[in-house]
Design a protein around this motif. Structure first.
Motif, PDB file in Angstrom:
ATOM      1  N   SER A  76       0.835  -1.210   0.000  1.00 14.55           N
ATOM      2  CA  SER A  76       0.000   0.000   0.000  1.00 14.55           C
ATOM      3  C   SER A  76       0.865   1.254   0.000  1.00 14.55           C
ATOM      4  CB  SER A  76      -0.922  -0.009   1.219  1.00 14.55           C
ATOM      5  OG  SER A  76      -1.785  -1.132   1.208  1.00 14.55           O
ATOM      6  N   VAL A  77       1.940   1.236   0.783  1.00 19.02           N
ATOM      7  CA  VAL A  77       2.855   2.383   0.818  1.00 19.02           C
ATOM      8  C   VAL A  77       3.530   2.553  -0.537  1.00 19.02           C
ATOM      9  CG1 VAL A  77       4.957   3.289   1.869  1.00 19.02           C
ATOM     10  CG2 VAL A  77       3.218   2.197   3.306  1.00 19.02           C
ATOM     11  N   LEU A  78       4.008   1.460  -1.114  1.00 13.87           N
ATOM     12  CA  LEU A  78       4.670   1.539  -2.420  1.00 13.87           C
ATOM     13  C   LEU A  78       3.708   2.038  -3.492  1.00 13.87           C
ATOM     14  CD1 LEU A  78       6.813  -1.740  -2.460  1.00 13.87           C
ATOM     15  CD2 LEU A  78       7.568   0.592  -1.978  1.00 13.87           C
ATOM     16  N   LEU A  79       2.451   1.607  -3.430  1.00  7.89           N
ATOM     17  CA  LEU A  79       1.471   2.046  -4.413  1.00  7.89           C
ATOM     18  C   LEU A  79       1.221   3.546  -4.298  1.00  7.89           C
ATOM     19  CD1 LEU A  79      -0.511   0.863  -6.604  1.00  7.89           C
ATOM     20  CD2 LEU A  79      -2.263   0.987  -4.829  1.00  7.89           C
ATOM     21  N   ALA A  80       1.094   4.029  -3.074  1.00  9.25           N
ATOM     22  CA  ALA A  80       0.873   5.463  -2.871  1.00  9.25           C
ATOM     23  C   ALA A  80       2.061   6.276  -3.375  1.00  9.25           C
ATOM     24  CB  ALA A  80       0.626   5.745  -1.388  1.00  9.25           C
ATOM     25  N   ARG A  81       3.257   5.811  -3.111  1.00  6.08           N
ATOM     26  CA  ARG A  81       4.449   6.542  -3.561  1.00  6.08           C
ATOM     27  C   ARG A  81       4.583   6.501  -5.080  1.00  6.08           C
ATOM     28  NH1 ARG A  81       9.269   5.520   0.932  1.00  6.08           N
ATOM     29  NH2 ARG A  81       8.127   6.485   2.675  1.00  6.08           N
ATOM     30  N   ALA A 125       5.301  -3.877  -6.196  1.00  4.65           N
ATOM     31  CA  ALA A 125       6.708  -3.466  -6.097  1.00  4.65           C
ATOM     32  C   ALA A 125       7.295  -3.209  -7.484  1.00  4.65           C
ATOM     33  CB  ALA A 125       7.513  -4.544  -5.370  1.00  4.65           C
ATOM     34  N   ALA A 126       6.945  -4.048  -8.457  1.00  6.48           N
ATOM     35  CA  ALA A 126       7.416  -3.837  -9.832  1.00  6.48           C
ATOM     36  C   ALA A 126       6.833  -2.554 -10.413  1.00  6.48           C
ATOM     37  CB  ALA A 126       7.050  -5.040 -10.698  1.00  6.48           C
ATOM     38  N   LEU A 127       5.561  -2.293 -10.124  1.00  2.98           N
ATOM     39  CA  LEU A 127       4.929  -1.050 -10.584  1.00  2.98           C
ATOM     40  C   LEU A 127       5.642   0.161  -9.995  1.00  2.98           C
ATOM     41  CD1 LEU A 127       1.066  -0.455 -10.607  1.00  2.98           C
ATOM     42  CD2 LEU A 127       2.672   1.348 -10.029  1.00  2.98           C
ATOM     43  N   TRP A 128       5.976   0.083  -8.708  1.00  2.00           N
ATOM     44  CA  TRP A 128       6.706   1.175  -8.054  1.00  2.00           C
ATOM     45  C   TRP A 128       8.062   1.403  -8.723  1.00  2.00           C
ATOM     46  CZ3 TRP A 128      11.212   0.304  -4.926  1.00  2.00           C
ATOM     47  CH2 TRP A 128      11.698   1.451  -4.305  1.00  2.00           C
ATOM     48  N   ALA A 129       8.771   0.310  -9.053  1.00  4.24           N
ATOM     49  CA  ALA A 129      10.063   0.446  -9.738  1.00  4.24           C
ATOM     50  C   ALA A 129       9.884   1.103 -11.105  1.00  4.24           C
ATOM     51  CB  ALA A 129      10.713  -0.935  -9.886  1.00  4.24           C
ATOM     52  N   ALA A 131       7.534   3.235 -11.892  1.00  3.29           N
ATOM     53  CA  ALA A 131       7.252   4.652 -11.636  1.00  3.29           C
ATOM     54  C   ALA A 131       8.550   5.419 -11.376  1.00  3.29           C
ATOM     55  CB  ALA A 131       6.308   4.786 -10.441  1.00  3.29           C
ATOM     56  N   ARG A 132       9.436   4.839 -10.574  1.00  2.00           N
ATOM     57  CA  ARG A 132      10.730   5.495 -10.317  1.00  2.00           C
ATOM     58  C   ARG A 132      11.546   5.597 -11.608  1.00  2.00           C
ATOM     59  NH1 ARG A 132      10.580   8.750  -7.028  1.00  2.00           N
ATOM     60  NH2 ARG A 132      12.862   8.776  -7.059  1.00  2.00           N
ATOM     61  N   LEU A 133      11.484   4.563 -12.433  1.00  2.00           N
ATOM     62  CA  LEU A 133      12.178   4.586 -13.721  1.00  2.00           C
ATOM     63  C   LEU A 133      11.670   5.735 -14.576  1.00  2.00           C
ATOM     64  CD1 LEU A 133      13.903   2.987 -15.990  1.00  2.00           C
ATOM     65  CD2 LEU A 133      11.660   2.091 -16.649  1.00  2.00           C
ATOM     66  N   HIS A 134      10.368   5.867 -14.681  1.00  2.05           N
ATOM     67  CA  HIS A 134       9.786   6.890 -15.538  1.00  2.05           C
ATOM     68  C   HIS A 134      10.090   8.297 -15.034  1.00  2.05           C
ATOM     69  CE1 HIS A 134       6.998   8.818 -18.263  1.00  2.05           C
ATOM     70  NE2 HIS A 134       6.377   9.386 -17.242  1.00  2.05           N
ATOM     71  N   VAL A 135      10.041   8.470 -13.722  1.00  2.00           N
ATOM     72  CA  VAL A 135      10.239   9.812 -13.147  1.00  2.00           C
ATOM     73  C   VAL A 135      11.698  10.225 -13.183  1.00  2.00           C
ATOM     74  CG1 VAL A 135      10.079  11.152 -11.015  1.00  2.00           C
ATOM     75  CG2 VAL A 135       8.181   9.680 -11.709  1.00  2.00           C
ATOM     76  N   THR A 136      12.585   9.318 -12.820  1.00  2.00           N
ATOM     77  CA  THR A 136      14.012   9.670 -12.730  1.00  2.00           C
ATOM     78  C   THR A 136      14.752   9.480 -14.052  1.00  2.00           C
ATOM     79  OG1 THR A 136      14.660   7.417 -12.072  1.00  2.00           O
ATOM     80  CG2 THR A 136      13.984   8.936 -10.312  1.00  2.00           C
ATOM     81  N   GLN A 137      14.187   8.663 -14.940  1.00  2.00           N
ATOM     82  CA  GLN A 137      14.877   8.296 -16.192  1.00  2.00           C
ATOM     83  C   GLN A 137      16.233   7.651 -15.914  1.00  2.00           C
ATOM     84  OE1 GLN A 137      13.579   8.668 -19.616  1.00  2.00           O
ATOM     85  NE2 GLN A 137      11.835   8.596 -18.216  1.00  2.00           N
ATOM     86  N   ASP A 138      16.341   7.002 -14.763  1.00  2.00           N
ATOM     87  CA  ASP A 138      17.558   6.293 -14.373  1.00  2.00           C
ATOM     88  C   ASP A 138      17.383   4.819 -14.746  1.00  2.00           C
ATOM     89  OD1 ASP A 138      19.692   5.023 -13.160  1.00  2.00           O
ATOM     90  OD2 ASP A 138      19.535   6.128 -11.270  1.00  2.00           O
ATOM     91  N   TRP A 141      16.772   1.405 -12.601  1.00  2.00           N
ATOM     92  CA  TRP A 141      15.502   0.898 -12.086  1.00  2.00           C
ATOM     93  C   TRP A 141      15.001  -0.293 -12.885  1.00  2.00           C
ATOM     94  CZ3 TRP A 141      13.659   1.659  -7.480  1.00  2.00           C
ATOM     95  CH2 TRP A 141      14.035   2.797  -6.772  1.00  2.00           C
ATOM     96  N   TRP A 142      15.524  -0.494 -14.098  1.00  2.00           N
ATOM     97  CA  TRP A 142      15.167  -1.703 -14.839  1.00  2.00           C
ATOM     98  C   TRP A 142      15.631  -2.955 -14.092  1.00  2.00           C
ATOM     99  CZ3 TRP A 142      11.457  -1.859 -17.983  1.00  2.00           C
ATOM    100  CH2 TRP A 142      11.209  -0.859 -18.928  1.00  2.00           C
ATOM    101  N   LEU A 143      16.725  -2.849 -13.368  1.00  2.10           N
ATOM    102  CA  LEU A 143      17.213  -4.001 -12.605  1.00  2.10           C
ATOM    103  C   LEU A 143      16.270  -4.314 -11.443  1.00  2.10           C
ATOM    104  CD1 LEU A 143      21.019  -3.099 -12.529  1.00  2.10           C
ATOM    105  CD2 LEU A 143      19.775  -4.532 -14.173  1.00  2.10           C
ATOM    106  N   ALA A 144      15.782  -3.264 -10.778  1.00  2.00           N
ATOM    107  CA  ALA A 144      14.809  -3.479  -9.697  1.00  2.00           C
ATOM    108  C   ALA A 144      13.518  -4.068 -10.265  1.00  2.00           C
ATOM    109  CB  ALA A 144      14.532  -2.167  -8.973  1.00  2.00           C
ATOM    110  N   PHE A 145      13.101  -3.537 -11.399  1.00  2.00           N
ATOM    111  CA  PHE A 145      11.896  -4.071 -12.034  1.00  2.00           C
ATOM    112  C   PHE A 145      12.086  -5.543 -12.401  1.00  2.00           C
ATOM    113  CE2 PHE A 145       9.640  -5.117 -15.988  1.00  2.00           C
ATOM    114  CZ  PHE A 145       8.334  -5.007 -15.540  1.00  2.00           C
TER     115      PHE A 145
END
Length: 481
Positions: A76-81, A125-129, A131-138, A141-145
């Protein structure tokens, strides 16, 4: 939000400990005692979740279910973030998490320990990764995904829809095309495959048993188009998501697709890609075969974000009623499952059919075993055998008879000794002829063995006298707590 989530998690833990286990949960507990890279029904992640919980809280209902409410809180926390990161101007995170928890798929399903639970957690958790990928363009995050996707696949095979959704996004969204040239995208895919590899190797060593079983459920059953299963799918989703949340999710997804088409909104396209392909696949399957109500659960994390971020102001007024309705329905389900204040018959109360009367029934079986002088108890239904293994007194062997047990590293009944007499218990809903050779009916003056809760009958069972022998079909001696 954290305070509300903590209170909600505490309530779910309380209910998890107070509510009897379902047969499937007992069966997965057996998995946790025989850890291996694969099983006939699903990949092994649910067994690892149960093993972790029982190491902390014991082999009781709370221990078996412990990781469920805790991991749902983290999801739930990861989804909100993820929601706030993708749409920082709208900050829809709290509402997305609230709608997510308001579904019965999470509110009730987050307590029951089934493969859908770890699947849902790692999907979020994969969705959160992403989101971080899209926002940071780093690209790291593909490795976390890749890691979370692999863990989702180790939870349940429907996690493959996660990869399909991401590929659809990478193809359809112009702003994502540059990732095809980034080596970290491909490294993430390799990492996901490496995490999933033990499941593949186990299947290869066991005749692809699990892939064949689950692959056979992905086709169609009828020879032509039918609306019967499609109606079941829509009604089931409206019920399991709760009607208002379902309406908000469908509307939010439709508006997000429009935002992507009209404005090229890459964040909307990313989330829509995690909903639309899966929804299309389940809808197509429902035109020819039944889709189980829990299968589309993985579509709701992204859909809840879209419901929070894209619905119109008029529909936004439904968010509070939607959360209130979901909370009320979940609370009613908790109360009925734990203490059953309403004496509803089996056909109206799924909690009775699956959860009701198991302790008293195990005591009744033990009385019958002692009366007949049987040295062990046996069952053909895997869930029934697992329930008895959890609940019968210490020292009473429980034998499960089913071809699936050939895929487990468990002792065989012959290990109990030659010609040992046992008591086989069989539901009257099954064929009356047991698979155990030479089984003889046990005559009881009281009639059938009855499982009941509060005087309301859940199921009737027959009893047979059986003997260990060399020509038994596939069978195993169950672990005991």
């Amino acid at each position: 939000m954290i305070g509300v989530l903590a209170a909600l998690t505490a309530l779910r833990l309380l209910v998890a400990g107070a509510t009897p286990l379902a047969p499937d949960e007992a069966y997965y507990w057996v998995w946790s005692r025989v850890l291996q890279p694969g099983y006939l029904d699903h990949p092994p992640m649910v067994a690892f979740f149960i093993r972790a919980g029982t190491l902390l809280a014991g082999e009781v209902a709370l221990g078996i279910r412990l990781m469920g409410p805790l991991s749902i809180a983290l999801a739930s926390v990861l989804l909100a973030r993820a929601a706030d990161a993708l749409f920082p101007d709208r900050r829809p995170g709290i509402w997305a998490a609230a709608l997510f928890n308001a579904t019965l798929l999470v509110g009730v399903g987050g307590i029951l320990m089934t493969p859908d639970l770890p699947l849902l957690v790692f999907w979020v958790a994969a969705l959160w990764a992403l989101a971080r990928l899209h926002v940071t363009q780093d690209g790291r995050w593909w490795l976390a995904f890749g890691l979370f996707s692999g863990l989702a696949l180790v939870s349940k095979y429907t996690a493959g829809l996660l990869g399909i959704g991401v590929i659809a996004w990478l193809i359809a969204c112009r702003g994502a095309w540059h990732w095809w040239r980034d080596w970290r995208l491909w490294a993430g895919g390799v990492l996901a495959a490496a995490v999933f590899a033990p499941v593949i190797l186990w299947n290869a060593a066991h005749g692809w048993a699990s892939f064949v079983k689950q692959g056979g459920r992905a086709g169609v059953e009828t020879g032509g188009f039918t609306l019967r299963f499609l109606g079941e799918l829509l009604a089931g989703q409206a019920g399991l998501a709760t009607p208002l949340v379902f309406i908000l999710c469908v509307t939010g997804t439709a508006l997000a697709v429009m935002a992507w088409v009209r404005r090229g909104d890459a964040a909307a396209a990313l989330l829509a890609a995690l909903v639309v392909p899966g929804a299309a696949l389940f809808t197509w399957q429902a035109t020819g075969s039944r889709v189980q109500g829990n299968w589309p659960a993985i579509l709701y994390p992204a859909a809840c974000i879209l419901a929070a971020a894209f619905i119109t102001p008029r529909l936004a007024r439904l968010r509070r009623p939607a959360v209130a309705l979901g909370a009320t329905l979940a609370l009613l389900a908790y109360i009925q499952a734990a203490i059953a204040p309403l004496p509803l018959p089996r056909r109206l109360d799924p909690t009775l059919a699956r959860l009701g009367g198991w302790d008293a029934f195990a005591a009744l079986v033990e009385q019958e075993r002692a009366r007949t002088g049987a040295g062990f108890v046996a069952a053909e239904e895997y869930g029934l055998a697992a329930q008895l293994a959890l609940r019968l007194p210490p020292g009473v062997p429980v034998v499960a008879l089913n071809p699936r047990w050939d895929l487990f590293d468990l002792p065989r009944p012959q290990s109990l000794g030659p010609a040992v007499t046992g008591l086989l218990v069989q539901s009257e809903r099954r064929d009356s002829v047991p698979d155990w050779p030479g089984a003889e009916p046990v005559q009881r003056a009281e009639g059938s063995l009855v499982r009941a809760r509060g005087g309301v009958e859940a199921e009737r069972y027959r009893a047979f006298r059986v003997t260990t022998r060399a020509d038994l079909p596939a069978a195993a001696v169950m672990p005991r707590p």
